[in-house]
Design a protein around this motif. Structure first.
Motif, mmCIF file in Angstrom:
data_model
loop_
_atom_site.group_PDB
_atom_site.id
_atom_site.type_symbol
_atom_site.label_atom_id
_atom_site.label_comp_id
_atom_site.label_asym_id
_atom_site.label_seq_id
_atom_site.Cartn_x
_atom_site.Cartn_y
_atom_site.Cartn_z
ATOM 1 N N ASP A 51 -10.790 -15.101 12.529
ATOM 2 C CA ASP A 51 -11.926 -15.108 11.614
ATOM 3 C C ASP A 51 -12.017 -13.749 10.922
ATOM 4 O O ASP A 51 -11.248 -12.830 11.208
ATOM 5 C CB ASP A 51 -13.216 -15.476 12.341
ATOM 6 N N CYS A 52 -12.963 -13.619 10.023
ATOM 7 C CA CYS A 52 -13.048 -12.398 9.218
ATOM 8 C C CYS A 52 -13.291 -11.157 10.067
ATOM 9 O O CYS A 52 -12.700 -10.095 9.825
ATOM 10 C CB CYS A 52 -14.138 -12.549 8.166
ATOM 11 N N ALA A 53 -14.141 -11.275 11.082
ATOM 12 C CA ALA A 53 -14.450 -10.116 11.916
ATOM 13 C C ALA A 53 -13.223 -9.664 12.712
ATOM 14 O O ALA A 53 -12.925 -8.467 12.801
ATOM 15 C CB ALA A 53 -15.603 -10.450 12.866
ATOM 16 N N ALA A 54 -12.491 -10.621 13.285
ATOM 17 C CA ALA A 54 -11.300 -10.279 14.064
ATOM 18 C C ALA A 54 -10.210 -9.704 13.168
ATOM 19 O O ALA A 54 -9.520 -8.756 13.546
ATOM 20 C CB ALA A 54 -10.794 -11.517 14.796
ATOM 21 N N ARG A 55 -10.060 -10.266 11.974
ATOM 22 C CA ARG A 55 -9.052 -9.738 11.059
ATOM 23 C C ARG A 55 -9.422 -8.329 10.597
ATOM 24 O O ARG A 55 -8.559 -7.470 10.427
ATOM 25 C CB ARG A 55 -8.889 -10.665 9.856
ATOM 26 N N GLY A 112 3.916 -14.510 0.022
ATOM 27 C CA GLY A 112 3.038 -15.166 -0.939
ATOM 28 C C GLY A 112 2.109 -16.169 -0.282
ATOM 29 O O GLY A 112 0.924 -16.262 -0.642
ATOM 30 N N VAL A 113 2.622 -16.926 0.701
ATOM 31 C CA VAL A 113 1.799 -17.919 1.393
ATOM 32 C C VAL A 113 0.680 -17.244 2.174
ATOM 33 O O VAL A 113 -0.485 -17.674 2.133
ATOM 34 C CB VAL A 113 2.665 -18.781 2.329
ATOM 35 N N VAL A 114 1.021 -16.171 2.895
ATOM 36 C CA VAL A 114 0.020 -15.463 3.691
ATOM 37 C C VAL A 114 -1.039 -14.816 2.790
ATOM 38 O O VAL A 114 -2.240 -14.890 3.063
ATOM 39 C CB VAL A 114 0.699 -14.389 4.576
ATOM 40 N N PHE A 115 -0.583 -14.199 1.712
ATOM 41 C CA PHE A 115 -1.522 -13.559 0.796
ATOM 42 C C PHE A 115 -2.507 -14.584 0.217
ATOM 43 O O PHE A 115 -3.716 -14.330 0.151
ATOM 44 C CB PHE A 115 -0.768 -12.855 -0.330
ATOM 45 N N ALA A 116 -1.996 -15.736 -0.186
ATOM 46 C CA ALA A 116 -2.858 -16.769 -0.752
ATOM 47 C C ALA A 116 -3.866 -17.262 0.282
ATOM 48 O O ALA A 116 -5.047 -17.500 -0.037
ATOM 49 C CB ALA A 116 -2.009 -17.933 -1.261
ATOM 50 N N GLN A 117 -3.423 -17.419 1.540
ATOM 51 C CA GLN A 117 -4.329 -17.901 2.585
ATOM 52 C C GLN A 117 -5.407 -16.862 2.889
ATOM 53 O O GLN A 117 -6.579 -17.199 3.074
ATOM 54 C CB GLN A 117 -3.525 -18.238 3.848
ATOM 55 N N TRP A 118 -5.028 -15.602 2.932
ATOM 56 C CA TRP A 118 -5.996 -14.540 3.215
ATOM 57 C C TRP A 118 -6.998 -14.387 2.073
ATOM 58 O O TRP A 118 -8.166 -14.143 2.294
ATOM 59 C CB TRP A 118 -5.261 -13.228 3.473
ATOM 60 N N ARG A 119 -6.526 -14.524 0.845
ATOM 61 C CA ARG A 119 -7.446 -14.406 -0.283
ATOM 62 C C ARG A 119 -8.429 -15.580 -0.308
ATOM 63 O O ARG A 119 -9.596 -15.416 -0.648
ATOM 64 C CB ARG A 119 -6.657 -14.372 -1.611
ATOM 65 N N ALA A 120 -7.944 -16.760 0.086
ATOM 66 C CA ALA A 120 -8.807 -17.943 0.083
ATOM 67 C C ALA A 120 -9.953 -17.811 1.093
ATOM 68 O O ALA A 120 -11.036 -18.366 0.887
ATOM 69 C CB ALA A 120 -7.989 -19.195 0.381
ATOM 70 N N CYS A 123 -12.345 -12.732 3.118
ATOM 71 C CA CYS A 123 -12.856 -11.857 4.174
ATOM 72 C C CYS A 123 -13.054 -10.413 3.696
ATOM 73 O O CYS A 123 -13.872 -9.691 4.251
ATOM 74 C CB CYS A 123 -11.894 -11.851 5.366
ATOM 75 N N GLU A 124 -12.287 -9.990 2.690
ATOM 76 C CA GLU A 124 -12.365 -8.619 2.230
ATOM 77 C C GLU A 124 -12.072 -8.562 0.743
ATOM 78 O O GLU A 124 -11.715 -9.574 0.127
ATOM 79 C CB GLU A 124 -11.376 -7.717 2.993
ATOM 80 N N ALA A 125 -12.203 -7.380 0.190
ATOM 81 C CA ALA A 125 -11.926 -7.200 -1.223
ATOM 82 C C ALA A 125 -10.434 -7.367 -1.496
ATOM 83 O O ALA A 125 -9.601 -7.230 -0.600
ATOM 84 C CB ALA A 125 -12.384 -5.809 -1.678
ATOM 85 N N TYR A 126 -10.128 -7.662 -2.756
ATOM 86 C CA TYR A 126 -8.733 -7.875 -3.161
ATOM 87 C C TYR A 126 -7.862 -6.687 -2.768
ATOM 88 O O TYR A 126 -6.757 -6.856 -2.248
ATOM 89 C CB TYR A 126 -8.688 -8.104 -4.675
ATOM 90 N N LEU A 130 -4.487 -6.488 -0.228
ATOM 91 C CA LEU A 130 -3.208 -5.887 -0.617
ATOM 92 C C LEU A 130 -2.791 -4.796 0.359
ATOM 93 O O LEU A 130 -1.614 -4.693 0.732
ATOM 94 C CB LEU A 130 -3.305 -5.314 -2.031
ATOM 95 N N LYS A 131 -3.740 -3.959 0.764
ATOM 96 C CA LYS A 131 -3.423 -2.871 1.690
ATOM 97 C C LYS A 131 -2.974 -3.413 3.041
ATOM 98 O O LYS A 131 -2.024 -2.906 3.646
ATOM 99 C CB LYS A 131 -4.651 -1.976 1.862
ATOM 100 N N PHE A 132 -3.670 -4.460 3.502
ATOM 101 C CA PHE A 132 -3.295 -5.072 4.773
ATOM 102 C C PHE A 132 -1.879 -5.643 4.686
ATOM 103 O O PHE A 132 -1.057 -5.480 5.594
ATOM 104 C CB PHE A 132 -4.300 -6.160 5.132
ATOM 105 N N MET A 133 -1.567 -6.315 3.596
ATOM 106 C CA MET A 133 -0.234 -6.879 3.413
ATOM 107 C C MET A 133 0.825 -5.795 3.393
ATOM 108 O O MET A 133 1.930 -5.966 3.917
ATOM 109 C CB MET A 133 -0.190 -7.672 2.102
ATOM 110 N N SER A 134 0.511 -4.657 2.795
ATOM 111 C CA SER A 134 1.492 -3.570 2.684
ATOM 112 C C SER A 134 1.809 -2.946 4.034
ATOM 113 O O SER A 134 2.850 -2.295 4.189
ATOM 114 C CB SER A 134 0.976 -2.499 1.726
ATOM 115 N N MET A 135 0.924 -3.133 5.032
ATOM 116 C CA MET A 135 1.166 -2.563 6.360
ATOM 117 C C MET A 135 2.114 -3.424 7.197
ATOM 118 O O MET A 135 2.534 -3.014 8.275
ATOM 119 C CB MET A 135 -0.160 -2.374 7.091
ATOM 120 N N ILE A 136 2.426 -4.617 6.703
ATOM 121 C CA ILE A 136 3.374 -5.493 7.410
ATOM 122 C C ILE A 136 4.771 -5.182 6.899
ATOM 123 O O ILE A 136 5.087 -5.387 5.728
ATOM 124 C CB ILE A 136 3.019 -6.975 7.179
#
Length: 266
Positions: A51-55, A112-120, A123-126, A130-136
């Motif tokens: 959920d948003c809090a855990a993420r 792309g799939v993960v980014f789309a799911q997270w944006r949907a 939970c956080e700003a755009y 992006l920053k979270f994705m860049s850490m993977i």
């Protein structure tokens, strides 16, 4: 073997009113473990269901571990998910062979799939997504199993079963044999959707239990198998329609020509 860096934290069901307390408990467990074992392998299963809090917790721990007085630079963090499995199947079908699929293409697809799911989930700003994705560092694809892999896994399961029979502690001498037709027959009991097994490798155990393990247990209890010299269990396919288990007592060099009294079929 005891491993100081090994720890399992289970995600149990809880009431909505307990969510905050559960999250604090999870944070405590993770931070404490990384503090005591900075080189740990940290596995987060089904991270797409957070959920948003855990993420938000994971994002903060990865982006600012110093705030929790830990370092994650020496840890390996693996986030597992089934997200993107359908897209990987489509990519694999399109290419025709997994050897033709480039890792970069599969990684870009998953990213792309993960980014789309997270944006949907919003939970956080755009920018934070992006920053979270860049850490993977790497999106590692696990392509679906195909029929040839299931054949190999069934054969491996039969070998494991034969090894267990050979190593019985009760002193019974039981040998299990089979031919390639048996392996193909067992694979045929698995439900496929096109090229891919519907439930992956987890159906191997249930297939082996129904088709092989149960009749073997009955055979191992027969008087011939309980005797000092033990027995040989031979798996074959009868007319391509059913699995046949033949039991022969190990009565010397002529066991392959054993009389009918020493032979039983289940």
């Amino acid at each position: 073997m005891h491993c100081r860096g090994y720890k399992v934290v289970y995600g149990l069901d809880y009431l909505i009113t307990e969510a905050a307390a559960r999250l604090n408990s999870l944070k405590h467990e993770v931070v404490s473990h990384l503090s005591s074992s900075p080189e740990a392998l940290l596995v987060v299963e089904e991270y797409d269901k957070l959920d948003c809090a855990a993420r938000g917790l994971w994002r903060q721990l990865l982006a600012h571990p110093e705030r929790a007085n830990i370092t994650s630079k020496r840890a390996v963090i693996l986030m597992e998910s089934n997200l993107g499995m359908t897209e990987l199947e489509e990519l694999l079908t399109q290419m025709g062979d997994r050897s033709k699929v480039k890792l970069a293409a599969a990684e870009e697809l998953l990213r792309g799939v993960v980014f789309a799911q997270w944006r949907a989930s919003q939970c956080e700003a755009y920018e934070d997504t992006l920053k979270f994705m860049s850490m993977i560092d790497v999106f590692m694809p696990y392509f679906p199993l195909e029929r040839q892999h299931m054949t190999q896994l069934i054969d491996l399961a039969l070998r494991d079963r034969a090894e267990l029979l050979r190593e019985r502690r009760d002193g019974q001498k039981i040998t299990l044999t089979w031919n390639p037709q048996v392996t193909h027959f067992l694979v045929g009991k698995i439900e496929f959707s096109g090229k891919y097994p519907l439930d992956g490798a987890k159906v191997i155990e249930s297939t082996m239990t129904r088709q092989v393990a149960r009749p073997i247990r009955k055979a191992a209890a027969l008087p011939g198998c309980m005797a000092r010299k033990g027995c040989t269990l031979e798996l074959t396919v009868d007319d391509g329609k059913r699995l046949k288990l033949t039991v022969r007592n190990n009565t010397g060099a002529v066991q392959h020509r054993a009389p009918k009294s020493d032979k039983q079929e289940l």
